[in-house]
Design a protein around this motif. Structure first.
Motif, PDB file in Angstrom:
ATOM      1  N   LEU A   1      -0.823   2.192  -4.931  1.00  0.00           N
ATOM      2  CA  LEU A   1       0.406   1.525  -4.508  1.00  0.00           C
ATOM      3  C   LEU A   1       0.966   2.194  -3.254  1.00  0.00           C
ATOM      4  O   LEU A   1       1.527   1.541  -2.386  1.00  0.00           O
ATOM      5  CB  LEU A   1       1.441   1.572  -5.629  1.00  0.00           C
ATOM      6  N   SER A   2       0.832   3.492  -3.195  1.00  0.00           N
ATOM      7  CA  SER A   2       1.262   4.282  -2.041  1.00  0.00           C
ATOM      8  C   SER A   2       0.698   5.683  -2.219  1.00  0.00           C
ATOM      9  O   SER A   2       0.256   6.055  -3.313  1.00  0.00           O
ATOM     10  CB  SER A   2       2.796   4.340  -1.943  1.00  0.00           C
ATOM     11  N   LEU A   3       0.717   6.474  -1.152  1.00  0.00           N
ATOM     12  CA  LEU A   3       0.263   7.860  -1.280  1.00  0.00           C
ATOM     13  C   LEU A   3       1.145   8.631  -2.253  1.00  0.00           C
ATOM     14  O   LEU A   3       0.659   9.422  -3.066  1.00  0.00           O
ATOM     15  CB  LEU A   3       0.286   8.551   0.092  1.00  0.00           C
ATOM     16  N   GLU A   4       2.453   8.385  -2.164  1.00  0.00           N
ATOM     17  CA  GLU A   4       3.383   9.108  -3.035  1.00  0.00           C
ATOM     18  C   GLU A   4       3.140   8.770  -4.503  1.00  0.00           C
ATOM     19  O   GLU A   4       3.096   9.659  -5.366  1.00  0.00           O
ATOM     20  CB  GLU A   4       4.833   8.761  -2.655  1.00  0.00           C
ATOM     21  N   ASN A   5       2.979   7.487  -4.801  1.00  0.00           N
ATOM     22  CA  ASN A   5       2.728   7.060  -6.172  1.00  0.00           C
ATOM     23  C   ASN A   5       1.396   7.606  -6.676  1.00  0.00           C
ATOM     24  O   ASN A   5       1.290   8.096  -7.811  1.00  0.00           O
ATOM     25  CB  ASN A   5       2.745   5.541  -6.262  1.00  0.00           C
ATOM     26  N   GLU A   6       0.373   7.539  -5.826  1.00  0.00           N
ATOM     27  CA  GLU A   6      -0.958   8.006  -6.244  1.00  0.00           C
ATOM     28  C   GLU A   6      -0.955   9.508  -6.491  1.00  0.00           C
ATOM     29  O   GLU A   6      -1.626   9.998  -7.411  1.00  0.00           O
ATOM     30  CB  GLU A   6      -1.996   7.642  -5.184  1.00  0.00           C
ATOM     31  N   PHE A   7      -0.207  10.252  -5.689  1.00  0.00           N
ATOM     32  CA  PHE A   7      -0.074  11.690  -5.898  1.00  0.00           C
ATOM     33  C   PHE A   7       0.511  11.969  -7.281  1.00  0.00           C
ATOM     34  O   PHE A   7       0.028  12.850  -8.014  1.00  0.00           O
ATOM     35  CB  PHE A   7       0.809  12.298  -4.814  1.00  0.00           C
ATOM     36  N   LEU A   8       1.553  11.224  -7.654  1.00  0.00           N
ATOM     37  CA  LEU A   8       2.170  11.408  -8.970  1.00  0.00           C
ATOM     38  C   LEU A   8       1.219  11.024 -10.100  1.00  0.00           C
ATOM     39  O   LEU A   8       1.213  11.658 -11.159  1.00  0.00           O
ATOM     40  CB  LEU A   8       3.452  10.577  -9.061  1.00  0.00           C
TER      41      LEU A   8
ATOM     42  N   VAL B   1       3.516  14.444   7.886  1.00  0.00           N
ATOM     43  CA  VAL B   1       3.112  15.057   6.614  1.00  0.00           C
ATOM     44  C   VAL B   1       3.882  14.332   5.519  1.00  0.00           C
ATOM     45  O   VAL B   1       5.122  14.360   5.495  1.00  0.00           O
ATOM     46  CB  VAL B   1       3.428  16.564   6.582  1.00  0.00           C
ATOM     47  N   VAL B   2       3.173  13.664   4.644  1.00  0.00           N
ATOM     48  CA  VAL B   2       3.817  12.844   3.611  1.00  0.00           C
ATOM     49  C   VAL B   2       4.392  13.746   2.525  1.00  0.00           C
ATOM     50  O   VAL B   2       3.683  14.565   1.943  1.00  0.00           O
ATOM     51  CB  VAL B   2       2.816  11.848   2.993  1.00  0.00           C
ATOM     52  N   LYS B   3       5.680  13.590   2.292  1.00  0.00           N
ATOM     53  CA  LYS B   3       6.360  14.380   1.267  1.00  0.00           C
ATOM     54  C   LYS B   3       6.577  13.532   0.017  1.00  0.00           C
ATOM     55  O   LYS B   3       6.936  12.361   0.104  1.00  0.00           O
ATOM     56  CB  LYS B   3       7.717  14.869   1.788  1.00  0.00           C
ATOM     57  N   VAL B   4       6.356  14.138  -1.126  1.00  0.00           N
ATOM     58  CA  VAL B   4       6.551  13.437  -2.406  1.00  0.00           C
ATOM     59  C   VAL B   4       7.764  14.028  -3.095  1.00  0.00           C
ATOM     60  O   VAL B   4       7.796  15.224  -3.407  1.00  0.00           O
ATOM     61  CB  VAL B   4       5.319  13.567  -3.314  1.00  0.00           C
ATOM     62  N   GLU B   5       8.762  13.193  -3.307  1.00  0.00           N
ATOM     63  CA  GLU B   5       9.974  13.633  -3.999  1.00  0.00           C
ATOM     64  C   GLU B   5      10.011  12.980  -5.372  1.00  0.00           C
ATOM     65  O   GLU B   5      10.099  11.764  -5.486  1.00  0.00           O
ATOM     66  CB  GLU B   5      11.212  13.255  -3.191  1.00  0.00           C
TER      67      GLU B   5
ATOM     68  N   THR C   1      10.513   9.843 -12.897  1.00  0.00           N
ATOM     69  CA  THR C   1       9.091  10.192 -12.856  1.00  0.00           C
ATOM     70  C   THR C   1       8.823  11.499 -13.600  1.00  0.00           C
ATOM     71  O   THR C   1       7.788  11.640 -14.265  1.00  0.00           O
ATOM     72  CB  THR C   1       8.582  10.309 -11.409  1.00  0.00           C
ATOM     73  N   ARG C   2       9.764  12.440 -13.523  1.00  0.00           N
ATOM     74  CA  ARG C   2       9.597  13.682 -14.286  1.00  0.00           C
ATOM     75  C   ARG C   2       9.643  13.403 -15.781  1.00  0.00           C
ATOM     76  O   ARG C   2       8.892  14.007 -16.564  1.00  0.00           O
ATOM     77  CB  ARG C   2      10.673  14.699 -13.886  1.00  0.00           C
TER      78      ARG C   2
END
Length: 232
Positions: A91-98, A206-210, A215-216
């Motif tokens: 879905l996105s880099l951030e989502n995939e990272f999570l 640099v893609v940041k994931v917050e 999500t936690r």
């Protein structure tokens, strides 16, 4: 948290044939068999049905509100009308990272449930005094294989975590430099991670994931679900 998780879970049940054990018929008489994916047999091959299903579930559960709203709006526009066929990519880099982080956390918990460590099982199988083709040896082979899959997802997350510390451009160069590598980690990076990198608007960012409280909470919930068999 509970209400959001419940709603998204019900949405998945409603919008995919995965949980009905049916086969989806695609154009040109192609088939996608969902029947085994209900059991979520994870493997190191990201294209396996159970693995793609697990990733699809986590992508939905960890999606941002905006991403989930977009899924709800756009799914009826696709000919398949099947959520998991549309969730085979990130879905996105951030989502995939999570997603990868959650899988790695689950893998660490499940590894702790084994009586023997991975290295212990490897040593047993190297022991010439352990007879070949016995039930004992075969059971150790099976357990070691399960541990290898769990270690794969831990390794995958650690690699992606290091990639995310660099710019998008540098990530693309690193992943494309692995084109000739025959390894399941690189297969995932080339098939899932790289296409999402190339969709980024700023290659020098640099893609940041917050993480959010939601999500936690999802990650904690998934870890608790997998604590069965793990001693406190």
């Amino acid at each position: 948290f509970g209400a959001i998780l419940s709603y998204r879970s019900q949405w998945l049940l409603k919008n995919s044939q995965v949980f009905n054990g049916n086969t989806v018929i695609l154009p040109d008489d192609l088939h996608y068999d969902h029947s085994d994916s209900r059991y979520l047999h994870l493997s190191m091959c990201h294209d396996d049905t159970g693995t793609t299903t697990a990733f699809g579930i986590l992508r939905v559960l960890l999606a941002s509100p905006e991403q989930f709203d977009a899924l709800e709006r756009t799914l009826p526009l696709y000919s398949t009308k099947d959520a998991f066929l549309e969730l085979r990519g990130a879905l996105s880099l951030e989502n995939e990272f999570l997603v990868l982080k959650a899988l790695a956390q689950i893998a660490r918990v499940r590894l702790a449930a084994f009586e023997n460590s991975y290295l212990t099982n490897v040593a047993i199988l190297k022991d010439e005094e352990v007879p070949m083709f016995t039930n004992y040896r075969n059971s150790v082979v099976l357990l070691r294989s399960e541990q290898q899959i769990l270690l794969h997802f831990i390794l995958l997350f650690e690699i992606v975590k290091k990639l995310m510390a660099t710019t998008v451009r540098e990530q693309i160069e690193t992943v494309e430099g692995c084109m000739d590598q025959q390894h399941s980690v690189y297969d995932y990076l080339l098939s899932v991670w790289l296409p999402e990198l190339k969709r980024q608007p700023d290659l020098d960012a640099v893609v940041k994931v917050e993480e959010t409280e939601y999500t936690r909470s999802v990650e904690d919930f998934l870890v608790r679900l997998n604590l069965k068999g793990v001693d406190d």
